[in-house]
Design a protein around this motif. Structure first.
Motif, PDB file in Angstrom:
ATOM      1  N   SER A  50       0.785  -1.234   0.000  1.00 31.37           N
ATOM      2  CA  SER A  50       0.000   0.000   0.000  1.00 31.37           C
ATOM      3  C   SER A  50       0.820   1.288   0.000  1.00 31.37           C
ATOM      4  N   MET A  51       2.133   1.208   0.296  1.00 30.94           N
ATOM      5  CA  MET A  51       2.963   2.420   0.401  1.00 30.94           C
ATOM      6  C   MET A  51       4.319   2.221  -0.234  1.00 30.94           C
ATOM      7  N   ALA A  76      -0.322   5.726  -7.577  1.00 28.23           N
ATOM      8  CA  ALA A  76      -0.756   5.888  -6.186  1.00 28.23           C
ATOM      9  C   ALA A  76      -2.026   6.732  -6.094  1.00 28.23           C
ATOM     10  N   MET A 113       6.010  10.192  -0.164  1.00 24.72           N
ATOM     11  CA  MET A 113       5.314   8.960   0.221  1.00 24.72           C
ATOM     12  C   MET A 113       4.199   8.708  -0.788  1.00 24.72           C
ATOM     13  N   GLU A 115       1.087   6.747  -1.431  1.00 23.96           N
ATOM     14  CA  GLU A 115       0.119   6.091  -0.563  1.00 23.96           C
ATOM     15  C   GLU A 115      -1.036   5.527  -1.385  1.00 23.96           C
ATOM     16  N   LYS A 116      -1.670   4.483  -0.850  1.00 26.56           N
ATOM     17  CA  LYS A 116      -2.783   3.820  -1.540  1.00 26.56           C
ATOM     18  C   LYS A 116      -2.338   3.364  -2.929  1.00 26.56           C
TER      19      LYS A 116
END
Length: 156
Positions: A50-51, A76, A113, A115-116
């Motif tokens: 996920s990251m 992402a 970062m 994310e998702k």
């Protein structure tokens, strides 16, 4: 014939003056604008589904500062910018890119970062991202995915 020569000389002088003004205005604006480039971009192959983290260097050779205001990527759901202050990571809304300077996003410091994650990037791929700046618009970057333990060479 004399009238034609005078008109031609006047038109030539006007074109020369306009060209000179455009060249001068170009020089003036170039000296006071940000001139951004991106180097040393990479993403370690994520261990999480996920990251992921991303690192790069933004160099500004121009005479005006700029500001990284956001980052987007098709891999992402969101990309956030983080600063590391006194060992603590915190999300920030923007990062200043100083005139005649650079911002380094590196492991243990400022970083991106992802994310998702929509899919898990693999070593050898390139991840597309767009860096959005307050003054310079959008800069597109193809970020290579390296091994999870990749350490960039220093001293460039």
């Amino acid at each position: 014939m004399k009238r034609f020569a005078t008109a031609t000389a006047t038109a030539t002088a006007a074109v020369s003056a306009l060209t000179g003004a455009l060249v001068l205005s170009g020089c003036g604006s170039g000296a006071s604008a940000a001139e951004l480039s991106v180097s040393a971009a990479y993403m370690p192959q994520p261990v999480s589904d996920s990251m992921a983290a991303g690192f790069l260097t933004i160099t500004n050779e121009g005479g005006a500062k700029d500001e990284l205001t956001s980052v987007t990527s098709d891999v992402a759901g969101s990309v956030t910018v983080h600063e590391t202050v006194d060992g603590a990571m915190q999300e920030v809304d923007s990062l200043d890119v100083p005139a005649h300077g650079q911002v380094v996003l590196a492991s243990g410091g400022n970083h991106l970062m992802f994310e998702k994650l929509k899919r898990k990037p693999r070593q050898g791929e390139k991840v597309s991202l767009k860096l959005h700046f307050a003054e310079s618009g959008t800069v597109e970057v193809a970020m290579p995915v390296e091994s999870a333990t990749y350490t960039p060479k220093t001293g460039h």
